[in-house]
Design a protein around this motif. Structure first.
Motif, mmCIF file in Angstrom:
data_model
loop_
_atom_site.group_PDB
_atom_site.id
_atom_site.type_symbol
_atom_site.label_atom_id
_atom_site.label_comp_id
_atom_site.label_asym_id
_atom_site.label_seq_id
_atom_site.Cartn_x
_atom_site.Cartn_y
_atom_site.Cartn_z
ATOM 1 N N MET A 95 0.806 -1.189 0.000
ATOM 2 C CA MET A 95 0.000 0.000 0.000
ATOM 3 C C MET A 95 0.858 1.265 0.000
ATOM 4 O O MET A 95 0.448 2.269 -0.563
ATOM 5 N N VAL A 96 2.003 1.223 0.630
ATOM 6 C CA VAL A 96 2.882 2.395 0.651
ATOM 7 C C VAL A 96 3.345 2.717 -0.764
ATOM 8 O O VAL A 96 3.299 3.875 -1.202
ATOM 9 N N LEU A 97 3.770 1.701 -1.488
ATOM 10 C CA LEU A 97 4.218 1.905 -2.870
ATOM 11 C C LEU A 97 3.061 2.389 -3.736
ATOM 12 O O LEU A 97 3.221 3.287 -4.562
ATOM 13 N N GLN A 98 1.891 1.834 -3.533
ATOM 14 C CA GLN A 98 0.703 2.259 -4.287
ATOM 15 C C GLN A 98 0.417 3.736 -4.032
ATOM 16 O O GLN A 98 0.164 4.502 -4.971
ATOM 17 N N ALA A 99 0.474 4.181 -2.801
ATOM 18 C CA ALA A 99 0.216 5.585 -2.466
ATOM 19 C C ALA A 99 1.321 6.496 -2.996
ATOM 20 O O ALA A 99 1.043 7.556 -3.560
ATOM 21 N N ALA A 100 2.565 6.105 -2.827
ATOM 22 C CA ALA A 100 3.687 6.936 -3.263
ATOM 23 C C ALA A 100 3.711 7.124 -4.768
ATOM 24 O O ALA A 100 4.093 8.184 -5.267
ATOM 25 N N LEU A 101 3.306 6.112 -5.502
ATOM 26 C CA LEU A 101 3.346 6.167 -6.959
ATOM 27 C C LEU A 101 2.005 6.556 -7.569
ATOM 28 O O LEU A 101 1.881 6.653 -8.780
ATOM 29 N N GLY A 102 0.995 6.784 -6.738
ATOM 30 C CA GLY A 102 -0.305 7.201 -7.238
ATOM 31 C C GLY A 102 -0.970 6.167 -8.115
ATOM 32 O O GLY A 102 -1.613 6.502 -9.100
ATOM 33 N N LEU A 103 -0.815 4.901 -7.768
ATOM 34 C CA LEU A 103 -1.382 3.818 -8.580
ATOM 35 C C LEU A 103 -2.826 3.543 -8.185
ATOM 36 O O LEU A 103 -3.126 3.320 -7.021
ATOM 37 N N GLU A 104 -3.712 3.599 -9.171
ATOM 38 C CA GLU A 104 -5.112 3.237 -8.987
ATOM 39 C C GLU A 104 -5.519 2.412 -10.191
ATOM 40 O O GLU A 104 -5.168 2.758 -11.317
ATOM 41 N N ALA A 105 -6.261 1.346 -9.953
ATOM 42 C CA ALA A 105 -6.685 0.483 -11.058
ATOM 43 C C ALA A 105 -8.201 0.373 -11.102
ATOM 44 O O ALA A 105 -8.851 0.204 -10.076
ATOM 45 N N ASP A 106 -8.756 0.489 -12.298
ATOM 46 C CA ASP A 106 -10.166 0.246 -12.575
ATOM 47 C C ASP A 106 -10.183 -0.980 -13.482
ATOM 48 O O ASP A 106 -10.158 -0.861 -14.707
ATOM 49 N N VAL A 107 -10.167 -2.152 -12.872
ATOM 50 C CA VAL A 107 -10.055 -3.399 -13.628
ATOM 51 C C VAL A 107 -11.223 -3.595 -14.590
ATOM 52 O O VAL A 107 -11.003 -3.862 -15.769
ATOM 53 N N PRO A 108 -12.485 -3.429 -14.146
ATOM 54 C CA PRO A 108 -13.580 -3.624 -15.106
ATOM 55 C C PRO A 108 -13.517 -2.654 -16.287
ATOM 56 O O PRO A 108 -13.877 -3.000 -17.405
ATOM 57 N N GLY A 109 -13.029 -1.447 -16.041
ATOM 58 C CA GLY A 109 -12.947 -0.453 -17.105
ATOM 59 C C GLY A 109 -11.678 -0.542 -17.926
ATOM 60 O O GLY A 109 -11.522 0.150 -18.928
ATOM 61 N N GLY A 110 -10.720 -1.382 -17.498
ATOM 62 C CA GLY A 110 -9.457 -1.535 -18.218
ATOM 63 C C GLY A 110 -8.609 -0.276 -18.177
ATOM 64 O O GLY A 110 -7.927 0.053 -19.130
ATOM 65 N N LYS A 111 -8.672 0.450 -17.041
ATOM 66 C CA LYS A 111 -7.928 1.697 -16.897
ATOM 67 C C LYS A 111 -7.080 1.662 -15.637
ATOM 68 O O LYS A 111 -7.450 1.021 -14.654
ATOM 69 N N THR A 112 -5.980 2.365 -15.678
ATOM 70 C CA THR A 112 -5.170 2.548 -14.478
ATOM 71 C C THR A 112 -4.570 3.945 -14.489
ATOM 72 O O THR A 112 -4.431 4.563 -15.538
#
Length: 68
Positions: free
Chosen positions: A1-18
């Motif tokens: 979660m720290v890496l996800q927050a630091a790098l601003g990673l968000e995934a919308d799997v059903p929409g095929g977007k990140t």
């Protein structure tokens, strides 16, 4: 979660977007993350020390990586 927050990673799997908008790039960059997968599609992200990100991804995956 720290890496996800630091790098601003968000995934919308059903929409095929990140989204990859790094917030702490100076602390972690330059950094390349390989072997990531979103909706079973490959994703590689390179974070530069200036806070910009470059990505390599499947054409079926939409990746937002621009800073506003």
């Amino acid at each position: 979660m720290v890496l996800q927050a630091a790098l601003g990673l968000e995934a919308d799997v059903p929409g095929g977007k990140t989204t990859a908008v790094p917030t702490f790039a100076q602390a972690y960059g330059p950094l390349t993350l390989k072997g990531l997968r979103v909706a079973d599609m490959p994703l590689q992200i390179t974070i530069k020390t200036d806070g910009n990100a470059s990505v390599l991804a499947s054409e079926a995956l939409t990746v937002f990586h621009e800073r506003s």
